[in-house]
Design an enzyme around this catalytic site. Structure first.
Site, short mmCIF file in Angstrom:
data_model
loop_
_atom_site.label_atom_id
_atom_site.label_comp_id
_atom_site.label_asym_id
_atom_site.label_seq_id
_atom_site.Cartn_x
_atom_site.Cartn_y
_atom_site.Cartn_z
N LYS A 20 -76.69 108.28 16.11
CA LYS A 20 -75.81 107.06 15.82
C LYS A 20 -75.63 106.59 17.29
O LYS A 20 -76.05 105.30 17.22
CB LYS A 20 -74.37 107.26 15.19
CG LYS A 20 -74.23 107.90 13.77
CD LYS A 20 -73.04 108.16 13.26
CE LYS A 20 -72.19 109.19 14.04
NZ LYS A 20 -72.82 110.47 14.01
N ARG A 134 -78.40 118.45 23.68
CA ARG A 134 -77.85 117.16 24.31
C ARG A 134 -77.23 117.47 25.55
O ARG A 134 -75.98 118.34 25.95
CB ARG A 134 -77.00 116.28 23.27
CG ARG A 134 -76.23 115.25 23.89
CD ARG A 134 -75.45 114.45 22.76
NE ARG A 134 -74.37 114.89 21.96
CZ ARG A 134 -73.69 114.73 21.13
NH1 ARG A 134 -74.19 113.33 20.78
NH2 ARG A 134 -72.76 115.37 20.38
#
Ligand code: AP5
Length: 225
Positions: A20, A134
């Protein structure tokens, strides 16, 4: 902004780590509407050590949802700012049926409409790999992935040159809890918005550019209502 939209209020919906934030950044630059992420807003409160931030951090570190009243007032204040008048890309809000109701109220009060809800679909096992890899820059917030989108130089930000960090809620046990909550609380919103003819589904298992193409193509098609 595409010519078929006078304004562009979008929700990006999907499980943690589906991309997103990555997509919102690209779309924000392409359509010139701001990226509004409740997660980023909360993390900024944490970094500044505010009372709200300290309260939110404990909840976020457990992978749970921050109370609706807190995020509701944050989002109301943000959407009322001038740069959101022609649209906004919402990332991480709404996250349950109650928040969807609050958003309807805010948009109605501001005289705006929701144009699209983009659902980014990604398999749970891909999510765990993505969030495990990440890293982000603590200064500018730029997001990397150590395998799919690595920094040029080891583990430092390409722009700021400082060491990248891992989010506290990107531990495997917390990722599992966030995924569980997504399926229980957030996924039902897909059906809710589907009933309004607003949903487009995009395959998020493909590389970043492919996901962007899927979204842009979907935004170019007329509204199904
Ligand atoms: P939030 O920050 O909203 O986290 P999230 O929804 O769990 O989503 P993420 O930010 O983890 O992932 P993303 O989908 O943006 O993926 P990204 O682009 O980074 O919320 C955090 C917490 O805040 C919540 O748990 C909650 O406590 C609280 N909160 C926030 N909003 C709230 C609300 N409304 N109500 C209550 N509480 C709230 O990508 C992930 C990784 O994958 C990156 O490394 C990226 O480089 C990589 N990547 C992205 N796309 C691809 C691709 N296509 N291929 C390969 N790698 C990719």
């Amino acid at each position: 902004m595409t010519s078929i939209y006078r304004s562009l209020n979008l929700i990006l919906l999907g499980p943690p780590g589906c991309g997103k934030g990555t997509q919102a950044k690209v779309l924000s630059e392409k359509y010139h509407v701001p990226h509004v992420s409740t997660g980023d807003m909360l993390r900024s409160e944490v970094r500044r050590g505010t009372e709200l931030g300290m309260k939110a951090k404990e909840i976020m570190d457990r992978g749970e949802l921050v109370p609706d009243s807190i995020v509701g007032s944050m989002i109301l204040r943000r959407l009322d700012e001038a740069d959101c008048a022609r649209g906004v890309i919402l990332d991480g809000y709404p996250r349950n049926v109650e928040q969807a109701g609050v958003l309807d109220g805010i948009l109605a009060e501001l005289g705006r409409t929701l144009e699209r809800v983009i659902v980014i679909e990604v398999d749970d096992d891909v999510i765990v790999r993505r969030l495990g890899g990440r890293r982000s820059c603590p200064k500018c917030g730029r997001v990397y992935h150590m395998e799919y989108n690595p920094p040029r130089d080891d583990a430092t930000c390409d722009d700021c040159g400082i060491a990248l960090v891992q989010r506290d809620d990107d531990r495997e046990d917390v990722i599992r809890e966030r995924l569980r909550l997504y399926h229980e609380k957030t996924a039902p919103l897909v059906q809710l918005y589907e009933q309004r003819g607003l949903v487009v589904r995009v395959d998020g298992n493909q590389p970043v550019e492919g996901v962007t193409e899927g979204i842009v193509e979907a935004l170019g098609t007329p509204l199904n209502r």
